[in-house]
Each structure stands twice: as structure tokens, then as C-alpha cells.
Design a protein around this motif. Structure first.
Motif, mmCIF file in Angstrom:
data_model
loop_
_atom_site.group_PDB
_atom_site.id
_atom_site.type_symbol
_atom_site.label_atom_id
_atom_site.label_comp_id
_atom_site.label_asym_id
_atom_site.label_seq_id
_atom_site.Cartn_x
_atom_site.Cartn_y
_atom_site.Cartn_z
ATOM 1 N N HIS A 21 -66.276 40.609 21.182
ATOM 2 C CA HIS A 21 -67.477 41.356 20.633
ATOM 3 C C HIS A 21 -66.926 42.536 19.625
ATOM 4 O O HIS A 21 -66.812 43.668 20.067
ATOM 5 C CB HIS A 21 -68.362 42.047 21.747
ATOM 6 C CG HIS A 21 -69.777 42.400 21.089
ATOM 7 N ND1 HIS A 21 -70.771 42.155 21.552
ATOM 8 C CD2 HIS A 21 -70.257 42.986 19.830
ATOM 9 C CE1 HIS A 21 -72.021 42.581 20.759
ATOM 10 N NE2 HIS A 21 -71.434 43.346 19.641
ATOM 11 N N HIS A 23 -66.997 43.468 15.211
ATOM 12 C CA HIS A 23 -67.619 43.488 13.943
ATOM 13 C C HIS A 23 -66.577 43.626 12.821
ATOM 14 O O HIS A 23 -65.706 44.343 12.816
ATOM 15 C CB HIS A 23 -68.685 44.281 13.796
ATOM 16 C CG HIS A 23 -69.988 44.087 14.819
ATOM 17 N ND1 HIS A 23 -70.658 42.901 14.767
ATOM 18 C CD2 HIS A 23 -70.125 44.805 15.912
ATOM 19 C CE1 HIS A 23 -71.491 42.778 15.706
ATOM 20 N NE2 HIS A 23 -71.109 43.917 16.732
ATOM 21 N N LYS A 138 -76.297 34.457 18.987
ATOM 22 C CA LYS A 138 -76.619 36.021 19.452
ATOM 23 C C LYS A 138 -77.892 36.105 19.824
ATOM 24 O O LYS A 138 -79.178 35.422 19.171
ATOM 25 C CB LYS A 138 -76.281 36.659 17.913
ATOM 26 C CG LYS A 138 -76.654 38.173 18.383
ATOM 27 C CD LYS A 138 -75.396 38.815 19.135
ATOM 28 C CE LYS A 138 -75.902 40.621 18.996
ATOM 29 N NZ LYS A 138 -75.116 41.309 18.299
ATOM 30 N N HIS A 198 -72.605 44.295 26.549
ATOM 31 C CA HIS A 198 -72.913 45.633 26.846
ATOM 32 C C HIS A 198 -73.401 46.283 28.225
ATOM 33 O O HIS A 198 -74.122 47.494 28.415
ATOM 34 C CB HIS A 198 -73.957 46.426 25.745
ATOM 35 C CG HIS A 198 -73.848 45.950 24.330
ATOM 36 N ND1 HIS A 198 -72.502 45.577 23.916
ATOM 37 C CD2 HIS A 198 -74.548 45.798 23.367
ATOM 38 C CE1 HIS A 198 -72.481 45.141 22.718
ATOM 39 N NE2 HIS A 198 -73.790 45.495 22.187
ATOM 40 N N ASP A 255 -66.784 46.413 20.478
ATOM 41 C CA ASP A 255 -67.921 46.529 19.426
ATOM 42 C C ASP A 255 -67.740 47.688 18.316
ATOM 43 O O ASP A 255 -68.513 48.344 17.877
ATOM 44 C CB ASP A 255 -69.166 47.152 20.149
ATOM 45 C CG ASP A 255 -70.418 46.604 19.402
ATOM 46 O OD1 ASP A 255 -70.449 46.054 18.468
ATOM 47 O OD2 ASP A 255 -71.589 47.115 19.994
#
Ligand SMILES: [Zn+2]
Length: 333
Positions: A21, A23, A138, A198, A255
Motif C-alpha cells: 500500500h 502511492h 480498492k 489501515h 501509505d
């Protein structure tokens, strides 16, 4: 059995060490109208390539899942260019964000099946005209989980069952993971096809136990995001899960991103802004993808985890998740 990356399908044995995870680029809807928001595409590509190469060469990371929601600036062509130039295996997702922070009006009005048809098309035919296919779905929910959030989650279940594609989620403020699991079960998706994201945002080990007992993968995927949780708490809780026999269900990631269009989707305090400005001036903003290796793994080792534990989490769990294999029995993990 193959995994779909932005540069084409690869075999499961080619996946290697995977960050599940992270980006590359994020743009909240509307940022494109901000005259102060500048985006230098070639400069961004060069920076992203540099950072991914560093991850690959210094830490042996071979694959990088960017679960950018469709409406948060997901740019499949940009991901493909960065993957080609960095030789990192980048996997992208189909699927929208959640009601409070996303969900375009047009898609709010669609039925579950219409939304699912979009997801299925992005998995089987590709995203727009790019030819890039999504490798995971997602799902995101807010706090509380709304009726619209549930509609988009149900659409993801239809698409997952139709294509065999696994699901990766966002939960908000360490809340909603058990509810997501119940909704996936109701939608007919097996727990081991879902990575509930998360979960490290909740400090309570009982919350984590509930998720692993439900049979899903559990995301400790905001490592280094200290605004949500101190890393000491993350490390303590992660080690507890390993000790209780749940190593095979843990996914570690950060993340992070390396480019963001315009300002954040909330007002920063003057202290936060000053911190970011100082970091940027020192060349440390956005913070690097290597933090987990340089700063967090030593914390795990101090608490008794071995390099073998860490390698298994980074290598075996992503492979099994994409393979859709059932979880190993605790004593075989
Ligand atoms: Zn994310």
C-alpha cells in the motif's frame, strides 16, 4: 495464475518482496482548478523513478501496489511510464474512494451492477484507452460507514467474484474493519481475498485479533504516519500478532506518496505547515519509501522478530493473497 501489473501480467513467483500500500501520485478532485497547484510531469517522473530504483536496489523490493482510487488522480499511463523507467513492478487498482472524501456524482447514481461493470472492464479490458489493467480492487469506507459506501463495497464484491481479483481496503480512523469483513462475507467474497487496510490506526490488540480471526489479511500499512499512531504502538501490536500465530496475515506498508497535487484535503495547522516546509527545504519531502527498512524493521527486531519473519511477511503473504490461496494453518505459517 498471474498478477496484473501496469506493464502486463507476471507470474506469482516473479512478485518478490512487495509493498502492498504505497502511492505514486495523488490529486484530490478539484485540485486541478487551483492556480497555485503546479505539476511538472517530467520532474515528477524522474523523482518517482529515482525513489523506486532506490527501493529496488537497496532493499530488494520488486513490486509496489498503488491502490489509488479512481477519483484521486489515478493516472494509469503515468504509472506505466514510471514502472517502465524504474523497472519496479507496479500494480494499480480499480475502485472508488468513500463518500466523505470522494465518489463522483455520476457514479453515485449508478447501480451496484453498473459500478461493478466498470470495475470488471478495468480488470479485463483495461483503464480507459491505456491498455493498463487493474490488478486489485480498492474499497474504502468512512466513519461511520454510509449507505453509499456500502453500495460501492457491494459492487466490488460482484467484480471480485466475477474476475477472482482480490480486494484491498481503506478504513477510516482505525474504525470499521470488522464491519467491512461482515459486508464482504454478505457479498460472498472469501475473507482471505481481502486485505483490510489501515488497521494499525487502532491501538487496541483486540481489534486486530478480531480482524485476523475473521480470516482476512490485516494492513499495518501506515508505518511512519505518526499523525495516526506512534510507530512504537504499531511495532508492539505487530509483534503480538506474530506471537499469536498470525504472521501469515500481516501486510506491512507505509501509505506514502512521492507527488501530491496542490494542498491537502484538510487545513494544516501552522505547526504542520512549518514542519513540511522545513522538510521540503531539506530535500526530505515527501518522506522516502525506504523508512520502513531503515527505521521500522529495527524496532521489530528489538522486540524479537527475525529477518525471516520480516521476509515472510513481505514475500509470502502478498504472493498468497494474489494467488487467492487459503491461509496456512497457524502451525505451518
Ligand atoms: Zn492509501
Amino acid at each position: 495464475m498471474q498478477v496484473q501489473t501496469v506493464t502486463g501480467p507476471i507470474g506469482l513467483d516473479q512478485l518478490g518482496r512487495t509493498l502492498m500500500h504505497e502511492h505514486l501520485f495523488i490529486a484530490f478532485s478539484g485540485a486541478e482548478f487551483d492556480p497555485t497547484a503546479v505539476f511538472d510531469r517530467p520532474a515528477f517522473v524522474a523523482e518517482a523513478v529515482k525513489r523506486l530504483k532506490q527501493l529496488r536496489e537497496e532493499h530488494g523490493v520488486k513490486s509496489f501496489l498503488d491502490p489509488c482510487p479512481i477519483e484521486l488522480g489515478r493516472d494509469a499511463a503515468l504509472m506505466k511510464e514510471i514502472a517502465e523507467k524504474s523497472e519496479m513492478q507496479v500494480i494499480c487498482t480499480t475502485g472508488f474512494y468513500f463518500e466523505e472524501m470522494g465518489l463522483p456524482i455520476y457514479w453515485r447514481a449508478r447501480t451496484e451492477q453498473e459500478i461493478a461493470d466498470l470495475y470488471i472492464s478495468e480488470i479485463t479490458h483495461g483503464i480507459g484507452k491505456t491498455g493498463v489493467k487493474a490488478g486489485a480492487i480498492k474499497v474504502a469506507t468512512g466513519k461511520p460507514i454510509t449507505a453509499l459506501d456500502k453500495k460501492f463495497l457491494a459492487a466490488a464484491c460482484i467484480a471480485s467474484k466475477a474476475t477472482g481479483t482480490p480486494i484491498i481496503t481503506h478504513t477510516q480512523d482505525g474504525h470499521g474493519a470488522p464491519e467491512q469483513q461482515e459486508l464482504f462475507a454478505a457479498g460472498g467474497v472469501e475473507a482471505h481475498k481481502c486485505l483490510i487496510g489501515h488497521c494499525c490506526g487502532n491501538a487496541d490488540p483486540a481489534y486486530h485479533r478480531k480482524v485476523v480471526d475473521g480470516g482476512s489479511y490485516i494492513g499495518f500499512d501506515r508505518i511512519g504516519l505518526l499523525r495516526f499512531q506512534p510507530d512504537e504502538v504499531r511495532a508492539d501490536n505487530l509483534v503480538k500478532l506474530v506471537r499469536s500465530g498470525h504472521r501469515a496475515q500481516i501486510m506491512m506498508s507505509q501509505d506514502r506518496h512521492c507527488g501530491w497535487l496542490g494542498k491537502f484535503a484538510r487545513q494544516l495547522s501552522p505547526q504542520e505547515q512549518a514542519h513540511i516546509d522545513a522538510q521540503r527545504a531539506a530535500g526530505n519531502w515527501p518522506p522516502p519509501y525506504t523508512y520502513m527498512f531503515t527505521d521500522f524493521f529495527p524496532m521489530l527486531k528489538e522486540r524479537g522478530l527475525t529477518q525471516h519473519d520480516i521476509d515472510s511477511i513481505l514475500l509470502d503473504n502478498p504472493r498468497r493473497y494474489f494467488a487467492g490461496e487459503p491461509l496456512p494453518l497457524p502451525n505451518q505459517a
